[in-house]
Design a protein around this motif. Structure first.
Motif, PDB file in Angstrom:
ATOM      1  N   LEU A 287      26.727  35.800  44.775  1.00 49.07           N
ATOM      2  CA  LEU A 287      27.289  36.952  44.051  1.00 49.07           C
ATOM      3  C   LEU A 287      27.131  38.253  44.838  1.00 49.07           C
ATOM      4  N   ASP A 288      26.025  38.356  45.582  1.00 48.94           N
ATOM      5  CA  ASP A 288      25.725  39.602  46.282  1.00 48.94           C
ATOM      6  C   ASP A 288      26.108  39.548  47.758  1.00 48.94           C
ATOM      7  N   SER A 289      26.786  38.483  48.167  1.00 49.00           N
ATOM      8  CA  SER A 289      27.160  38.349  49.581  1.00 49.00           C
ATOM      9  C   SER A 289      28.405  39.205  49.865  1.00 49.00           C
ATOM     10  N   PRO A 290      28.641  39.520  51.134  1.00 53.03           N
ATOM     11  CA  PRO A 290      29.844  40.307  51.479  1.00 53.03           C
ATOM     12  C   PRO A 290      31.137  39.572  51.123  1.00 53.03           C
ATOM     13  N   ASN A 291      31.081  38.249  50.933  1.00 54.35           N
ATOM     14  CA  ASN A 291      32.280  37.480  50.582  1.00 54.35           C
ATOM     15  C   ASN A 291      32.559  37.466  49.077  1.00 54.35           C
ATOM     16  N   SER A 292      31.710  38.122  48.316  1.00 57.05           N
ATOM     17  CA  SER A 292      31.922  38.153  46.872  1.00 57.05           C
ATOM     18  C   SER A 292      32.949  39.225  46.523  1.00 57.05           C
ATOM     19  N   LEU A 293      33.953  38.823  45.724  1.00 51.95           N
ATOM     20  CA  LEU A 293      35.034  39.754  45.347  1.00 51.95           C
ATOM     21  C   LEU A 293      34.901  40.218  43.899  1.00 51.95           C
ATOM     22  N   ILE A 294      33.774  39.940  43.254  1.00 57.32           N
ATOM     23  CA  ILE A 294      33.703  40.137  41.795  1.00 57.32           C
ATOM     24  C   ILE A 294      33.970  41.573  41.347  1.00 57.32           C
ATOM     25  N   ILE A 295      33.536  42.554  42.125  1.00 58.46           N
ATOM     26  CA  ILE A 295      33.719  43.942  41.675  1.00 58.46           C
ATOM     27  C   ILE A 295      35.161  44.409  41.921  1.00 58.46           C
ATOM     28  N   GLN A 296      35.707  44.045  43.066  1.00 56.65           N
ATOM     29  CA  GLN A 296      37.121  44.346  43.353  1.00 56.65           C
ATOM     30  C   GLN A 296      38.026  43.689  42.302  1.00 56.65           C
ATOM     31  N   GLU A 297      37.662  42.456  41.955  1.00 51.61           N
ATOM     32  CA  GLU A 297      38.415  41.675  40.956  1.00 51.61           C
ATOM     33  C   GLU A 297      38.380  42.386  39.600  1.00 51.61           C
ATOM     34  N   ALA A 298      37.197  42.853  39.217  1.00 47.96           N
ATOM     35  CA  ALA A 298      37.073  43.590  37.947  1.00 47.96           C
ATOM     36  C   ALA A 298      37.845  44.903  38.028  1.00 47.96           C
ATOM     37  N   GLY A 299      37.812  45.544  39.191  1.00 48.92           N
ATOM     38  CA  GLY A 299      38.579  46.786  39.378  1.00 48.92           C
ATOM     39  C   GLY A 299      40.069  46.548  39.180  1.00 48.92           C
ATOM     40  N   ASN A 300      40.542  45.396  39.611  1.00 49.29           N
ATOM     41  CA  ASN A 300      41.973  45.088  39.490  1.00 49.29           C
ATOM     42  C   ASN A 300      42.409  44.821  38.061  1.00 49.29           C
ATOM     43  N   ARG A 301      41.443  44.692  37.145  1.00 54.01           N
ATOM     44  CA  ARG A 301      41.810  44.573  35.726  1.00 54.01           C
ATOM     45  C   ARG A 301      42.567  45.816  35.267  1.00 54.01           C
ATOM     46  N   VAL A 302      42.257  46.963  35.850  1.00 52.28           N
ATOM     47  CA  VAL A 302      43.001  48.190  35.501  1.00 52.28           C
ATOM     48  C   VAL A 302      44.468  48.009  35.871  1.00 52.28           C
ATOM     49  N   PHE A 303      44.721  47.453  37.048  1.00 54.10           N
ATOM     50  CA  PHE A 303      46.099  47.423  37.544  1.00 54.10           C
ATOM     51  C   PHE A 303      46.925  46.302  36.929  1.00 54.10           C
ATOM     52  N   SER A 304      46.261  45.217  36.536  1.00 55.31           N
ATOM     53  CA  SER A 304      47.043  44.203  35.811  1.00 55.31           C
ATOM     54  C   SER A 304      47.445  44.771  34.451  1.00 55.31           C
ATOM     55  N   ALA A 305      46.502  45.429  33.769  1.00 52.33           N
ATOM     56  CA  ALA A 305      46.821  46.001  32.449  1.00 52.33           C
ATOM     57  C   ALA A 305      47.847  47.128  32.582  1.00 52.33           C
ATOM     58  N   GLN A 306      47.648  47.986  33.597  1.00 54.87           N
ATOM     59  CA  GLN A 306      48.563  49.125  33.753  1.00 54.87           C
ATOM     60  C   GLN A 306      49.995  48.656  34.037  1.00 54.87           C
ATOM     61  N   THR A 307      50.114  47.589  34.840  1.00 50.90           N
ATOM     62  CA  THR A 307      51.444  47.066  35.172  1.00 50.90           C
ATOM     63  C   THR A 307      52.118  46.487  33.929  1.00 50.90           C
ATOM     64  N   VAL A 308      51.348  45.757  33.133  1.00 53.84           N
ATOM     65  CA  VAL A 308      51.916  45.160  31.919  1.00 53.84           C
ATOM     66  C   VAL A 308      52.283  46.263  30.906  1.00 53.84           C
ATOM     67  N   PHE A 309      51.409  47.231  30.700  1.00 51.78           N
ATOM     68  CA  PHE A 309      51.733  48.339  29.770  1.00 51.78           C
ATOM     69  C   PHE A 309      52.971  49.078  30.273  1.00 51.78           C
ATOM     70  N   HIS A 310      53.044  49.264  31.587  1.00 52.79           N
ATOM     71  CA  HIS A 310      54.207  49.951  32.187  1.00 52.79           C
ATOM     72  C   HIS A 310      55.492  49.198  31.850  1.00 52.79           C
ATOM     73  N   GLU A 311      55.468  47.878  32.001  1.00 49.43           N
ATOM     74  CA  GLU A 311      56.680  47.080  31.734  1.00 49.43           C
ATOM     75  C   GLU A 311      57.065  47.153  30.254  1.00 49.43           C
ATOM     76  N   LEU A 312      56.068  47.200  29.380  1.00 50.70           N
ATOM     77  CA  LEU A 312      56.354  47.189  27.932  1.00 50.70           C
ATOM     78  C   LEU A 312      56.737  48.583  27.409  1.00 50.70           C
ATOM     79  N   LEU A 313      56.291  49.623  28.110  1.00 51.71           N
ATOM     80  CA  LEU A 313      56.555  50.986  27.620  1.00 51.71           C
ATOM     81  C   LEU A 313      57.796  51.606  28.255  1.00 51.71           C
ATOM     82  N   LYS A 314      58.179  51.101  29.416  1.00 51.28           N
ATOM     83  CA  LYS A 314      59.227  51.799  30.194  1.00 51.28           C
ATOM     84  C   LYS A 314      60.587  51.757  29.488  1.00 51.28           C
TER      85      LYS A 314
END
Ligand code: SN0
Length: 314
Positions: A287-314
């Motif tokens: 989990l703490d190795s340089p090959n762990s993507l867990i925090i970047q992955e959690a950060g991308n939750r913003v962009f998956s949600a933002q993209t979906v909200f964008h498609e539904l609101l536009k």
């Protein structure tokens, strides 16, 4: 896009993925889409990432967001059609969802499975009621069987980190102390078995086969070490059995993802949706190795949600 509940609602995933990468590169560039709009978020179950990333996603789009913790903050909701409500429940889901639709332009909903009644869970009985009673587009924040915003964030993460054009992605079962839903692995399989630049392998002990509806053409490998050979990505998750519904069939600690297994991979990156039980599902070292993507992955939750909200609101 009318609602967002599964891979099928994503339409052409390549278009949606490109939109997400565009939004990530320019997160405040779409505020005209959310101006004077409200995103409503209802949670029937706990959440950290989904709640906070969805609120942030709404703000990035220039929209407002409200959150309701159903049951805790609200009246206790009745789910049964035709119920005589002379017991503990105070408001019917039919009325609650219709009312909440008056207060938002998109409604995000989280409901978990019972893990006792497979038919009810896999028919998405609760989520379908919500779809029926909502008068605005509905986004799944995890239903009884799927977690599409997580899988979309996972796809963004793999797309932006992949070392080569084609990659081998392995979904591995890992031990846990509680019986957990199949939502995350179902959904991951639902998405990743459709991505044409991914060689997708699922590994788990016997008895943990997922519903074939979601695994489609995926290769199943019962030998975890064999599955890990040459993998570019290891995605770990515990789930309870689909066959022996909701049961824990194994707690074999040798399935915990550790440096021993990661050494078999092709300098593999490690992923997990979180929350994760450290040193049960996966070791600290991984989990703490340089090959762990867990925090970047959690950060991308913003962009998956933002993209979906964008498609539904536009
Ligand atoms: C949920 C699940 O579906 O597995 C949510 C994941 C996004 N995870 C848990 O419920 C973990 C709870 C625990 O006891 O560790």
């Amino acid at each position: 896009m009318k609602n967002f509940t599964s891979f099928a609602d994503a339409g052409d995933y390549k278009v949606l993925l490109n939109k997400a990468l565009e939004i990530k590169a320019n997160p405040y560039g779409y505020q005209h889409v959310g101006k004077n709009k409200t995103v409503g978020l209802i949670f029937f179950n706990p959440s950290l990432r989904t709640r906070l990333s969805s609120v942030k996603a709404a703000y990035n789009l220039g929209a407002q967001a409200w959150v309701l913790n159903a049951g805790a903050d609200s009246w206790t909701l009745e789910m049964a059609d035709g119920a005589v409500m002379n017991g503990g429940t105070q408001e019917h889901i039919k009325d609650a969802i219709a009312v909440m639709s008056q207060y938002c332009d998109v409604l995000g909903v989280r409901t978990f499975p019972t893990l006792t009644n497979r038919e009810e869970d896999y028919d998405e009985v609760v989520f379908n009621k919500i779809l029926r009673y909502a008068t605005v587009p509905v986004v799944s924040l995890e239903s009884a069987t799927l977690h599409p915003l997580q899988s979309f964030a996972d796809l963004i993460t793999v797309a932006e980190t992949k070392p080569t054009d084609r990659v081998k992605v392995v979904l591995t079962w890992a031990p846990h102390v509680r019986a957990l839903p199949q939502c995350v692995p179902n959904s991951f399989a639902d998405w990743f078995s459709e991505v044409d630049w991914v060689d997708f392998v699922i590994t788990h002990p016997q008895g943990y086969e997922l519903d074939k509806r979601f695994t489609k053409g995926a290769r199943i490998e019962y030998d975890q070490s064999k599955a890990f050979e040459g993998a570019d990505y290891i995605y770990a998750k515990n789930w309870s059995s689909y066959r022996d519904y909701g049961q824990i069939l194994s707690s074999n600690p040798s399935w915990m993802v550790d440096e021993r297994q990661m050494a078999l991979t092709n300098n593999g990156r490690f992923m997990h949706c979180l929350p994760v039980r450290r040193n049960v599902v996966v070791s600290d070292a991984v989990l703490d190795s340089p090959n762990s993507l867990i925090i970047q992955e959690a950060g991308n939750r913003v962009f998956s949600a933002q993209t979906v909200f964008h498609e539904l609101l536009k």
